[in-house]
Scaffold this motif. Structure first.
Motif, PDB file in Angstrom:
ATOM      1  N   VAL A   2       0.754  -1.277  -0.163  1.00  0.00           N
ATOM      2  CA  VAL A   2       0.055   0.039   0.019  1.00  0.00           C
ATOM      3  C   VAL A   2       0.927   1.308   0.125  1.00  0.00           C
ATOM      4  CG1 VAL A   2      -1.655   1.327   1.347  1.00  0.00           C
ATOM      5  CG2 VAL A   2      -2.053  -1.144   1.225  1.00  0.00           C
ATOM      6  N   GLN A   3       0.594   2.236  -0.983  1.00  0.00           N
ATOM      7  CA  GLN A   3       1.096   3.467  -0.985  1.00  0.00           C
ATOM      8  C   GLN A   3       0.197   4.590  -0.899  1.00  0.00           C
ATOM      9  OE1 GLN A   3       3.700   3.155  -4.586  1.00  0.00           O
ATOM     10  NE2 GLN A   3       5.563   2.628  -3.073  1.00  0.00           N
ATOM     11  N   LEU A   4       0.513   5.541   0.079  1.00  0.00           N
ATOM     12  CA  LEU A   4      -0.330   6.782   0.158  1.00  0.00           C
ATOM     13  C   LEU A   4       0.646   7.974  -0.234  1.00  0.00           C
ATOM     14  CD1 LEU A   4      -2.021   5.820   3.457  1.00  0.00           C
ATOM     15  CD2 LEU A   4      -3.001   5.433   1.112  1.00  0.00           C
ATOM     16  N   VAL A   5      -0.054   8.822  -1.203  1.00  0.00           N
ATOM     17  CA  VAL A   5       0.548  10.177  -1.402  1.00  0.00           C
ATOM     18  C   VAL A   5      -0.414  11.233  -1.267  1.00  0.00           C
ATOM     19  CG1 VAL A   5       1.896  11.411  -3.352  1.00  0.00           C
ATOM     20  CG2 VAL A   5       2.159   8.742  -3.027  1.00  0.00           C
ATOM     21  N   ALA A  14      -6.375  32.894   8.078  1.00  0.00           N
ATOM     22  CA  ALA A  14      -7.470  32.193   8.795  1.00  0.00           C
ATOM     23  C   ALA A  14      -8.759  32.661   8.047  1.00  0.00           C
ATOM     24  CB  ALA A  14      -7.415  33.219  10.110  1.00  0.00           C
ATOM     25  N   GLY A  15      -9.733  31.667   8.093  1.00  0.00           N
ATOM     26  CA  GLY A  15     -11.028  31.767   7.498  1.00  0.00           C
ATOM     27  C   GLY A  15     -10.974  31.258   6.002  1.00  0.00           C
ATOM     28  N   GLY A  16      -9.914  30.926   5.519  1.00  0.00           N
ATOM     29  CA  GLY A  16      -9.590  30.235   4.302  1.00  0.00           C
ATOM     30  C   GLY A  16     -10.170  28.748   4.304  1.00  0.00           C
ATOM     31  N   SER A  17      -9.878  28.207   2.748  1.00  0.00           N
ATOM     32  CA  SER A  17     -10.277  26.710   2.791  1.00  0.00           C
ATOM     33  C   SER A  17      -9.107  26.216   1.855  1.00  0.00           C
ATOM     34  CB  SER A  17     -11.395  26.471   1.968  1.00  0.00           C
ATOM     35  OG  SER A  17     -12.506  27.402   2.803  1.00  0.00           O
ATOM     36  N   LEU A  18      -9.005  24.815   2.271  1.00  0.00           N
ATOM     37  CA  LEU A  18      -7.775  23.942   1.675  1.00  0.00           C
ATOM     38  C   LEU A  18      -8.632  22.546   1.297  1.00  0.00           C
ATOM     39  CD1 LEU A  18      -4.541  24.558   3.082  1.00  0.00           C
ATOM     40  CD2 LEU A  18      -5.229  25.250   0.771  1.00  0.00           C
ATOM     41  N   ARG A  19      -8.017  21.956   0.170  1.00  0.00           N
ATOM     42  CA  ARG A  19      -8.743  20.674   0.104  1.00  0.00           C
ATOM     43  C   ARG A  19      -7.452  19.571  -0.172  1.00  0.00           C
ATOM     44  NH1 ARG A  19     -12.019  17.575  -4.648  1.00  0.00           N
ATOM     45  NH2 ARG A  19     -10.505  17.721  -5.800  1.00  0.00           N
ATOM     46  N   LEU A  20      -7.035  18.860   0.764  1.00  0.00           N
ATOM     47  CA  LEU A  20      -6.056  17.958   0.845  1.00  0.00           C
ATOM     48  C   LEU A  20      -6.468  16.553   0.011  1.00  0.00           C
ATOM     49  CD1 LEU A  20      -4.602  18.147   4.359  1.00  0.00           C
ATOM     50  CD2 LEU A  20      -4.108  19.651   2.469  1.00  0.00           C
ATOM     51  N   SER A  21      -5.573  16.045  -0.666  1.00  0.00           N
ATOM     52  CA  SER A  21      -6.011  14.790  -1.338  1.00  0.00           C
ATOM     53  C   SER A  21      -4.808  13.745  -0.959  1.00  0.00           C
ATOM     54  CB  SER A  21      -5.535  15.021  -2.903  1.00  0.00           C
ATOM     55  OG  SER A  21      -6.823  15.803  -3.279  1.00  0.00           O
ATOM     56  N   CYS A  22      -5.311  12.523  -1.056  1.00  0.00           N
ATOM     57  CA  CYS A  22      -4.461  11.470  -0.769  1.00  0.00           C
ATOM     58  C   CYS A  22      -4.634  10.172  -1.779  1.00  0.00           C
ATOM     59  CB  CYS A  22      -4.515  10.916   0.414  1.00  0.00           C
ATOM     60  SG  CYS A  22      -3.809   9.376   1.234  1.00  0.00           S
ATOM     61  N   GLU A  23      -3.719   9.995  -2.511  1.00  0.00           N
ATOM     62  CA  GLU A  23      -3.870   9.040  -3.743  1.00  0.00           C
ATOM     63  C   GLU A  23      -3.418   7.711  -3.315  1.00  0.00           C
ATOM     64  OE1 GLU A  23      -2.524  10.218  -7.456  1.00  0.00           O
ATOM     65  OE2 GLU A  23      -2.593   8.262  -8.224  1.00  0.00           O
ATOM     66  N   ARG A  72     -14.291  10.070  -0.135  1.00  0.00           N
ATOM     67  CA  ARG A  72     -13.303   9.329  -0.983  1.00  0.00           C
ATOM     68  C   ARG A  72     -14.038   9.127  -2.243  1.00  0.00           C
ATOM     69  NH1 ARG A  72      -9.592   5.187  -0.872  1.00  0.00           N
ATOM     70  NH2 ARG A  72      -9.933   3.507  -2.450  1.00  0.00           N
ATOM     71  N   ASP A  73     -13.450   9.261  -3.541  1.00  0.00           N
ATOM     72  CA  ASP A  73     -13.733   8.808  -4.660  1.00  0.00           C
ATOM     73  C   ASP A  73     -13.029   7.536  -5.053  1.00  0.00           C
ATOM     74  OD1 ASP A  73     -13.791   8.630  -7.544  1.00  0.00           O
ATOM     75  OD2 ASP A  73     -13.809  10.627  -7.828  1.00  0.00           O
ATOM     76  N   ASN A  74     -13.883   6.742  -5.005  1.00  0.00           N
ATOM     77  CA  ASN A  74     -13.305   5.208  -5.193  1.00  0.00           C
ATOM     78  C   ASN A  74     -12.711   4.861  -6.691  1.00  0.00           C
ATOM     79  OD1 ASN A  74     -13.980   4.223  -2.465  1.00  0.00           O
ATOM     80  ND2 ASN A  74     -15.996   3.850  -2.941  1.00  0.00           N
ATOM     81  N   ALA A  75     -13.533   5.733  -7.556  1.00  0.00           N
ATOM     82  CA  ALA A  75     -12.997   5.523  -8.964  1.00  0.00           C
ATOM     83  C   ALA A  75     -11.391   6.026  -8.834  1.00  0.00           C
ATOM     84  CB  ALA A  75     -13.952   6.100  -9.759  1.00  0.00           C
ATOM     85  N   LYS A  76     -11.255   7.105  -8.380  1.00  0.00           N
ATOM     86  CA  LYS A  76      -9.810   7.800  -8.426  1.00  0.00           C
ATOM     87  C   LYS A  76      -8.916   6.974  -7.387  1.00  0.00           C
ATOM     88  CE  LYS A  76     -11.349  11.778 -10.377  1.00  0.00           C
ATOM     89  NZ  LYS A  76     -11.409  13.350 -10.574  1.00  0.00           N
TER      90      LYS A  76
END
Length: 131
Positions: A2-5, A14-23, A72-76
């Motif tokens: 298993v590999q996670l990136v 402050a007050g802003g937004s971010l989206r983290l991804s883990c492939e 989670r996006d299972n397709a990706k």
């Protein structure tokens, strides 16, 4: 193996937004728990959120409830952490993690927020929130 990136870390105000991804890659089973942890300098690693691949059940730390969502996006084969209304105290290195399949997020003695429940870890992505 298993590999996670992880990706998506950045510096925001402050007050802003971010989206983290883990492939994720290398799984041979479909039921396991994936989570996001964070660690600030001088502090212990803490659980932020988790999702169980079997039922879709989600778990959140009290400090992020109502501000962060996990999905989670299972397709990706990709796990996400949407972070809104960011605060300076959210500043940390954020890590993606997974249990060994088919282990769920919680057991009778160990909860999802305990790092030792997870065996696979990414390298981390830095989130910095300025006031």
């Amino acid at each position: 193996q298993v590999q996670l990136v992880e990706s998506g870390g950045d510096s925001v105000q402050a007050g802003g937004s971010l989206r983290l991804s883990c492939e994720a890659s290398g799984y041979t089973a479909i039921t396991y728990c994936m989570g996001w942890f964070r660690q600030a300098p001088g502090k212990e690693r803490e659980g932020v959120a988790a999702i169980y691949q079997g039922s879709g059940a989600t778990y959140f730390a009290d400090s992020v409830k109502g501000r962060f969502t996990i999905s989670r996006d299972n397709a990706k084969n990709t796990l996400y952490l949407q972070m809104n209304s960011l605060k300076p105290e959210d500043t940390a290195m954020y890590y993606c993690a997974s249990t060994r399949p088919p282990r769920p997020c919680n057991s009778a003695s160990v909860s999802w927020s305990t790092p030792r429940r997870f065996v696979y870890w990414g390298q981390g992505t830095q989130v910095t929130v300025s006031s």
